[in-house]
Design a protein around this motif. Structure first.
Motif, PDB file in Angstrom:
ATOM      1  N   GLY A  57       6.877  40.141 104.567  1.00 10.00           N
ATOM      2  CA  GLY A  57       7.923  39.830 103.593  1.00 10.00           C
ATOM      3  C   GLY A  57       7.332  39.165 102.358  1.00 10.00           C
ATOM      4  N   GLU A  58       6.429  38.226 102.576  1.00 15.18           N
ATOM      5  CA  GLU A  58       5.754  37.532 101.476  1.00 15.18           C
ATOM      6  C   GLU A  58       4.960  38.530 100.623  1.00 15.18           C
ATOM      7  OE1 GLU A  58       5.931  34.380 100.667  1.00 15.18           O
ATOM      8  OE2 GLU A  58       4.371  34.373  99.111  1.00 15.18           O
ATOM      9  N   LEU A  59       4.293  39.461 101.334  1.00 12.31           N
ATOM     10  CA  LEU A  59       3.495  40.482 100.658  1.00 12.31           C
ATOM     11  C   LEU A  59       4.379  41.337  99.741  1.00 12.31           C
ATOM     12  CD1 LEU A  59       0.568  41.625 100.630  1.00 12.31           C
ATOM     13  CD2 LEU A  59       1.271  43.242 102.371  1.00 12.31           C
ATOM     14  N   VAL A  60       5.550  41.759 100.286  1.00 13.91           N
ATOM     15  CA  VAL A  60       6.463  42.590  99.502  1.00 13.91           C
ATOM     16  C   VAL A  60       6.973  41.816  98.279  1.00 13.91           C
ATOM     17  CG1 VAL A  60       8.743  43.675  99.529  1.00 13.91           C
ATOM     18  CG2 VAL A  60       7.164  44.042 101.435  1.00 13.91           C
ATOM     19  N   ARG A  61       7.289  40.539  98.477  1.00 14.33           N
ATOM     20  CA  ARG A  61       7.769  39.720  97.357  1.00 14.33           C
ATOM     21  C   ARG A  61       6.700  39.614  96.269  1.00 14.33           C
ATOM     22  NH1 ARG A  61      10.392  36.994 101.115  1.00 14.33           N
ATOM     23  NH2 ARG A  61       8.738  35.511 101.538  1.00 14.33           N
ATOM     24  N   GLU A  62       5.460  39.400  96.688  1.00 10.99           N
ATOM     25  CA  GLU A  62       4.362  39.273  95.719  1.00 10.99           C
ATOM     26  C   GLU A  62       4.156  40.586  94.955  1.00 10.99           C
ATOM     27  OE1 GLU A  62       1.942  36.714  94.824  1.00 10.99           O
ATOM     28  OE2 GLU A  62       3.583  35.465  95.571  1.00 10.99           O
ATOM     29  N   ILE A  63       4.337  41.707  95.680  1.00 14.34           N
ATOM     30  CA  ILE A  63       4.183  43.009  95.016  1.00 14.34           C
ATOM     31  C   ILE A  63       5.328  43.235  94.036  1.00 14.34           C
ATOM     32  CG2 ILE A  63       4.202  45.517  95.367  1.00 14.34           C
ATOM     33  CD1 ILE A  63       2.743  44.994  98.038  1.00 14.34           C
ATOM     34  N   GLN A  64       6.543  42.891  94.488  1.00 15.29           N
ATOM     35  CA  GLN A  64       7.707  43.107  93.630  1.00 15.29           C
ATOM     36  C   GLN A  64       7.617  42.292  92.340  1.00 15.29           C
ATOM     37  OE1 GLN A  64      10.802  42.375  96.428  1.00 15.29           O
ATOM     38  NE2 GLN A  64      11.203  44.564  96.788  1.00 15.29           N
ATOM     39  N   SER A  65       7.102  41.073  92.464  1.00 14.71           N
ATOM     40  CA  SER A  65       6.994  40.239  91.259  1.00 14.71           C
ATOM     41  C   SER A  65       5.810  40.662  90.396  1.00 14.71           C
ATOM     42  CB  SER A  65       6.847  38.774  91.659  1.00 14.71           C
ATOM     43  OG  SER A  65       5.579  38.582  92.248  1.00 14.71           O
ATOM     44  N   GLY A  66       4.924  41.526  90.951  1.00 13.24           N
ATOM     45  CA  GLY A  66       3.774  41.984  90.181  1.00 13.24           C
ATOM     46  C   GLY A  66       2.594  41.026  90.242  1.00 13.24           C
ATOM     47  N   GLU A  67       2.765  39.870  90.880  1.00 10.00           N
ATOM     48  CA  GLU A  67       1.676  38.883  90.967  1.00 10.00           C
ATOM     49  C   GLU A  67       0.461  39.445  91.697  1.00 10.00           C
ATOM     50  OE1 GLU A  67       1.389  35.635  90.063  1.00 10.00           O
ATOM     51  OE2 GLU A  67       3.327  35.405  89.097  1.00 10.00           O
ATOM     52  N   LEU A  68       0.726  40.088  92.845  1.00 11.17           N
ATOM     53  CA  LEU A  68      -0.384  40.548  93.686  1.00 11.17           C
ATOM     54  C   LEU A  68      -1.254  41.562  92.946  1.00 11.17           C
ATOM     55  CD1 LEU A  68      -0.806  40.767  97.229  1.00 11.17           C
ATOM     56  CD2 LEU A  68      -0.879  43.050  96.270  1.00 11.17           C
ATOM     57  N   GLN A  69      -0.591  42.557  92.312  1.00  9.68           N
ATOM     58  CA  GLN A  69      -1.369  43.576  91.604  1.00  9.68           C
ATOM     59  C   GLN A  69      -2.213  42.932  90.505  1.00  9.68           C
ATOM     60  OE1 GLN A  69       1.763  43.642  92.556  1.00  9.68           O
ATOM     61  NE2 GLN A  69       2.740  45.635  92.144  1.00  9.68           N
TER      62      GLN A  69
END
Lengths: 233, 251
Positions: free
Chosen positions: B44-56
């Motif tokens: 869930g945390e991973l998906v949130r980070e991807i959605q916010s664009g932070e992870l990329q």
């Protein structure tokens, strides 16, 4: 520093085949290395006649072990040595000539020793050499394979009249079959102990009789004093 | 052949699944999602980070640093290592330096470079590259020492040009060593780059994990670890392994 060869002086005629004989470790490989220009640590002179077009002679070298690059396919091993500007397609008829047309795409690891030896021979011929040097090219092959290689070499030589050949061997029968002349080395440092001209021509020669005659001539040259390195081994 | 490869793929997938299972069991046993969150929480945390664009964003920056440092260290390391392997004299002079660099902690190099060059991108990349350089040098030196003189003699007998000798005789002999250097080097770089980012950059995975650390956000740390591991696997499967097969196909 050890002196391996001493007082060696000889000339071979263009288009002739000369066998270099002598006990193991007596300096046959060293002599071929000097002739090929690989070994420059010697005192003396070496003259190789120029090509008819005035350029330096091309020397094909067949090492004792086939020494094909294992990471290149057989065909690419031959193409690699071609002088710049030569059409790479010339290697295919050569491979066919030594009976390896089917093996062109194989890796050297996939070849038998006899096949690899033939490949190394084809590579030496690929540069269209004027002088062909062979360092015990048929050693450690079984009798039938060696006989096949002898026949192959005779065929190849028959088609290349001007090609001068020197080959090292310790087998008098082989020398009697292939050579016009035998140079016997011996001693330490090795000197020329005998210079035997075989009855020409090769094709008309009875190999058994010629072998016996050569053995007798070699025996006449006297017992070869053992070289210290050979006896030490 | 195909059956064996399928079996191998199955074993790999199975071992990964087992790891995830162990993780989940451990998370349930601990029973404290703040200390060890379960798989779903991390995903869930991973998906949130991807959605916010932070992870990329952060992963992209870190990968760029890895690529630059890797290229720099490989180029310099292959050249220097090969030179040392070919020249015993040069090796006598530089061997001690290589040994020194090999044993300096990554943090020391990073701290010094940040002080000398400022908290800059160049300092970060250089710090990572310098940490990897000596391992490349040592591996390539071994490779250059192992070059077979018989093939060099062959090249001379047939008057091969320098370019041909390099391409057909030298490079193929060095290829396994270069590949080994690349592989060990890459795994080393992954570890170092985060530390370098943590102490001196305001972006990248290392910076992000530093932030999570201050917030005791273990789900965040694990989410980035997961993404990172996935990228490493991807590089291994799409780049390193095919390259290795190509280099070794003649064996």
């Amino acid at each position: 520093m050890r002196t391996i060869l001493a007082g060696l002086e000889f000339a071979v005629a263009t288009g002739s085949v000369t066998a270099i004989m002598g006990p193991s470790g007596c300096g046959k490989t060293t002599l071929l290395g000097i002739l090929a220009g690989l070994d420059t640590d010697f005192v003396g002179e070496r003259h190789i006649a120029l090509r008819p077009d005035g350029r330096p002679a091309r020397i094909g070298f067949v090492f004792q072990e086939p020494r094909l690059l294992p990471w290149r396919r057989l065909r690419d091993n031959l193409r690699l040595v071609l002088p710049e500007g030569v059409n790479p397609a010339v290697v295919d008829p050569l491979l066919a000539e030594v009976g390896l047309a089917e093996a062109a795409e194989l890796w050297p690891r996939q070849l038998s020793l006899g096949m690899a030896r033939r490949g190394a021979l084809a590579r030496a011929l690929a540069i269209d050499p004027d002088l062909l040097l062979l360092d015990e090219p048929f050693v450690s092959l079984d009798t039938a394979t060696a006989a096949g290689m002898h026949a192959l070499l005779l065929r190849l030589l028959a088609r290349r009249a001007g090609l001068t050949v020197l080959f090292a061997t310790h087998d008098p029968a082989e020398a009697a079959l292939l050579a016009d002349r035998v140079l016997l080395l011996g001693g330490s440092p090795a000197r020329l102990r005998a210079d035997i001209t075989l009855p020409a021509p090769r094709e008309a020669r009875d190999p058994v009789k010629a072998g016996a005659a050569l053995r007798a001539a070699l025996a006449e040259a006297g017992p070869i004093p053992p070289s210290p390195t050979a006896s030490a081994r | 052949m195909a059956a064996r490869m399928r079996q191998e793929a199955l074993a790999r997938a199975g071992s990964l699944l087992l790891l995830l299972l162990l993780w989940e069991v451990a998370a349930r046993l601990v029973g404290n999602p703040r200390l060890l969150p379960g798989i779903l929480a991390v995903l869930g945390e991973l998906v949130r980070e991807i959605q916010s664009g932070e992870l990329q964003y952060h992963l992209g920056i870190t990968l760029l640093r890895v690529a630059c440092a890797f290229a720099l260290a490989m180029l310099a390391g292959v050249a220097l290592g090969t030179a040392l392997g070919r020249s015993p004299r040069l090796d006598r002079w530089l061997d001690a330096w290589v040994l020194l660099l090999l044993n300096i902690p990554a943090l020391v190099v990073a701290a010094l470079l940040y002080i000398w060059l400022g908290l800059t991108e160049a300092a970060a990349i250089l710090a990572v590259a310098l940490n990897k350089l000596p391992t490349v040098v040592v591996t390539m030196r071994e490779g250059a020492r192992a070059l077979d003189p018989a093939y060099a003699e062959l090249a001379r007998a047939y008057h091969l040009s320098h370019a041909r000798t390099l391409r057909h005789v030298v490079v193929p002999q060095l290829a396994p060593y270069t590949l080994a250097a690349a592989r060990t080097g890459l795994s080393l770089i992954w570890k170092i780059v985060l530390v370098v980012e943590l102490i001196g950059r305001s972006d990248g995975v290392g910076f992000r994990i530093g932030l999570f650390f201050q917030l005791f956000d273990i789900a965040g740390i694990l989410a980035y670890t997961l993404a990172f591991a996935a990228v490493v696997q991807l590089i291994e499967w799409t780049l390193l392994q095919p390259l290795e097969r190509r280099v070794n196909r003649w064996r």
